[in-house]
Scaffold this active site. Structure first.
Site, short mmCIF file in Angstrom:
data_model
loop_
_atom_site.label_atom_id
_atom_site.label_comp_id
_atom_site.label_asym_id
_atom_site.label_seq_id
_atom_site.Cartn_x
_atom_site.Cartn_y
_atom_site.Cartn_z
N ARG A 232 0.85 -1.19 0.00
CA ARG A 232 0.00 0.00 0.00
C ARG A 232 0.89 1.24 0.00
O ARG A 232 1.92 1.28 0.69
CB ARG A 232 -0.91 0.03 1.25
CG ARG A 232 -2.09 -0.91 1.19
CD ARG A 232 -3.13 -0.53 0.13
NE ARG A 232 -4.22 -1.49 0.02
CZ ARG A 232 -4.26 -2.53 -0.80
NH1 ARG A 232 -3.25 -2.78 -1.61
NH2 ARG A 232 -5.33 -3.33 -0.83
N GLU A 261 -2.69 7.12 -5.17
CA GLU A 261 -3.26 6.30 -6.25
C GLU A 261 -4.77 6.42 -6.38
O GLU A 261 -5.31 6.26 -7.48
CB GLU A 261 -2.82 4.84 -6.12
CG GLU A 261 -3.39 4.07 -4.96
CD GLU A 261 -3.00 2.60 -5.05
OE1 GLU A 261 -1.85 2.28 -4.79
OE2 GLU A 261 -3.86 1.79 -5.39
N HIS A 293 -0.93 -0.44 -9.76
CA HIS A 293 -1.68 -1.42 -8.94
C HIS A 293 -2.14 -2.61 -9.79
O HIS A 293 -3.32 -2.94 -9.84
CB HIS A 293 -2.87 -0.75 -8.25
CG HIS A 293 -3.25 -1.43 -6.97
ND1 HIS A 293 -3.59 -0.75 -5.82
CD2 HIS A 293 -3.32 -2.74 -6.64
CE1 HIS A 293 -3.87 -1.62 -4.86
NE2 HIS A 293 -3.71 -2.83 -5.34
P1 NAD Z 1 -1.34 -11.35 5.06
O1 NAD Z 1 -2.41 -10.89 6.00
O2 NAD Z 1 -1.29 -12.80 4.68
O3 NAD Z 1 0.10 -10.98 5.66
C1 NAD Z 1 0.40 -9.74 6.20
C2 NAD Z 1 1.51 -9.93 7.22
O4 NAD Z 1 1.87 -8.63 7.69
C3 NAD Z 1 1.09 -10.74 8.45
O5 NAD Z 1 2.03 -11.77 8.68
C4 NAD Z 1 1.06 -9.72 9.58
O6 NAD Z 1 1.44 -10.27 10.84
C5 NAD Z 1 2.07 -8.71 9.10
N1 NAD Z 1 1.91 -7.38 9.67
C6 NAD Z 1 0.75 -6.70 9.87
N2 NAD Z 1 1.02 -5.47 10.36
C7 NAD Z 1 2.37 -5.39 10.48
C8 NAD Z 1 3.27 -4.39 10.92
N3 NAD Z 1 2.80 -3.21 11.36
N4 NAD Z 1 4.59 -4.65 10.91
C9 NAD Z 1 5.05 -5.84 10.48
N5 NAD Z 1 4.26 -6.84 10.05
C10 NAD Z 1 2.94 -6.62 10.05
O7 NAD Z 1 -1.47 -10.42 3.80
P2 NAD Z 1 -0.98 -10.72 2.32
O8 NAD Z 1 -2.06 -11.47 1.59
O9 NAD Z 1 0.39 -11.28 2.35
O10 NAD Z 1 -1.00 -9.25 1.70
C11 NAD Z 1 -0.07 -8.28 2.12
C12 NAD Z 1 -0.49 -6.95 1.54
O11 NAD Z 1 -0.33 -6.94 0.12
C13 NAD Z 1 -1.98 -6.61 1.70
O12 NAD Z 1 -2.26 -6.09 2.97
C14 NAD Z 1 -2.20 -5.57 0.63
O13 NAD Z 1 -1.91 -4.29 1.15
C15 NAD Z 1 -1.16 -5.93 -0.42
N6 NAD Z 1 -1.76 -6.42 -1.66
C16 NAD Z 1 -1.45 -5.77 -2.81
C17 NAD Z 1 -1.99 -6.19 -4.03
C18 NAD Z 1 -1.61 -5.52 -5.32
O14 NAD Z 1 -2.22 -5.82 -6.36
N7 NAD Z 1 -0.62 -4.64 -5.34
C19 NAD Z 1 -2.88 -7.28 -4.05
C20 NAD Z 1 -3.17 -7.93 -2.86
C21 NAD Z 1 -2.61 -7.50 -1.67
#
Ligand code: NAD
Length: 327
Positions: A232, A261, A293
């Site tokens: 993000r 964005e 994105h």
């Molecule tokens: P997930 O929930 O499986 O994993 C997120 C991890 O981040 C978890 O292990 C959690 O413990 C950790 N976390 C949360 N807050 C934290 C912090 N403050 N410091 C350190 N670690 C922290 O999520 P995911 O499916 O792996 O997705 C990750 C991110 O990717 C999503 O939140 C989203 O923002 C982004 N995403 C982007 C796209 C894209 O098209 N660009 C698509 C899907 C997801």
């Protein structure tokens, strides 16, 4: 036949959702406008709305939907920051989302950005299309034996770590919840910043980690580091990043997301004057590569999104347990 008002339609949505909805017996009205208080009247006469990340499912919109007798909002994405959840609960409107579609799609895109900025393929490609075969300025670095810092080791971060391991990189990881069965070597964030040649962000944006990459954290990074953000935009303070890029801190920066964005992405703005200085700088520095994105955007993800969105509707209509409800 149950009817869905489908907002912010793009050609690929039409293709993916049409076939499946026909098979499942739903009638979709594809609407190109985003869902806003001004366009919500187009949902009248439907049983559900379907919206994407930039649609506005605000209190006034929800009140109108309630008046139209619509009891469910189908989100064809994971994020639900576009929805006034309190108002939805007050009105008894269910909010259903697609929590996970293809973590590999996002992890693989992060690696695509990494190797683009590292090996400067974006510049090489531009040159060869003009028959300029000079390689001066295109020197990259080998990843084998270097250190990659993975911030966030959830679904996407774990896959990114696995791919980077395949390059022969040493992986260090940071997460507020360590997965001790993952085999990953966890360190504190400061150590990760100091030791990594590549840093890739895979955490959700929360109030606690807003601008976690800022002037101070950038100062802790190695000179010549590569930073990748497919999570993000708000994780990075854009002005601090751009100051550091200008000062020559980074070998490369790969971004699929950025702070502004919501104002620009998912639309063709190539005929407009871009008046936003930060966007101009992001586009202008040749060691920053920005994609709009698109990390999630694969055939597999889009198929999974369509399937889950319509299964969510089916479960709602059947009065079944709503496993993907956002509360
Ligand atoms: P997930 O929930 O499986 O994993 C997120 C991890 O981040 C978890 O292990 C959690 O413990 C950790 N976390 C949360 N807050 C934290 C912090 N403050 N410091 C350190 N670690 C922290 O999520 P995911 O499916 O792996 O997705 C990750 C991110 O990717 C999503 O939140 C989203 O923002 C982004 N995403 C982007 C796209 C894209 O098209 N660009 C698509 C899907 C997801």
């Amino acid at each position: 036949m149950k009817k869905i008002a489908f907002f912010d339609t793009k050609p690929y949505d039409r293709k993916l959702f049409s076939n499946l909805s026909q098979q499942m017996g739903y009638d979709i009205t594809f609407i190109e406008h985003r869902l806003t208080p001004e366009t919500v009247s187009l949902a009248d006469g439907h049983d559900a709305t379907c919206s994407f990340v930039n649609d506005e499912v605000s209190a006034p919109v929800l009140e109108q939907l309630h008046k139209f007798g619509i009891g469910v909002v189908l989100l064809r994405c994971a994020g639900f920051d576009s929805v006034d959840l309190k108002k939805a609960a007050e009105l008894g409107i269910k909010v259903l989302r697609v929590p996970s579609y293809s973590p590999a799609a996002v992890a693989e895109h992060a690696i695509a950005l990494l190797q683009t900025v590292n090996r400067k393929t974006h510049i090489g490609y531009n040159r060869t299309t003009k028959f300029n075969f000079n390689i001066n300025g295109l020197m990259g670095t080998v990843l084998d034996g270097k250190t990659a810092g993975v911030v966030g080791t959830g679904k996407i971060g774990k896959i990114a770590a696995r791919i980077l391991q395949g390059f022969g990189m040493n992986i260090i990881a940071y997460d507020i919840y360590k997965d001790l069965n993952s085999g990953l070597h966890y360190v504190e964030l400061d150590e990760l910043l100091a030791k990594s040649d590549v840093i890739t962000l895979h955490v959700p944006l929360t109030p606690e980690n807003n601008h976690m990459i800022n002037k101070d954290s950038i100062a802790k990074m190695k000179d010549g580091v590569i930073l990748i953000n497919t999570s993000r935009g708000g994780l990075i303070n854009t002005n601090d990043l751009l100051d550091a890029v200008k000062a020559g801190k980074f070998r490369g920066v790969g971004l699929d997301v950025c702070e502004k964005e919501h104002e620009y992405f998912f639309e063709d703005r190539s005929n407009e004057i871009m008046a936003d200085d930060a966007m101009l700088k992001i586009a202008g520095y040749n060691n920053i590569v920005l994609t709009g994105h698109q990390a999630f955007f694969t055939e597999e993800s889009m198929g999974a999104i369509a399937e889950t969105t319509l299964q969510n509707f089916k479960a709602y209509l059947a009065g079944e347990k709503l496993v993907n409800e956002v509360k």
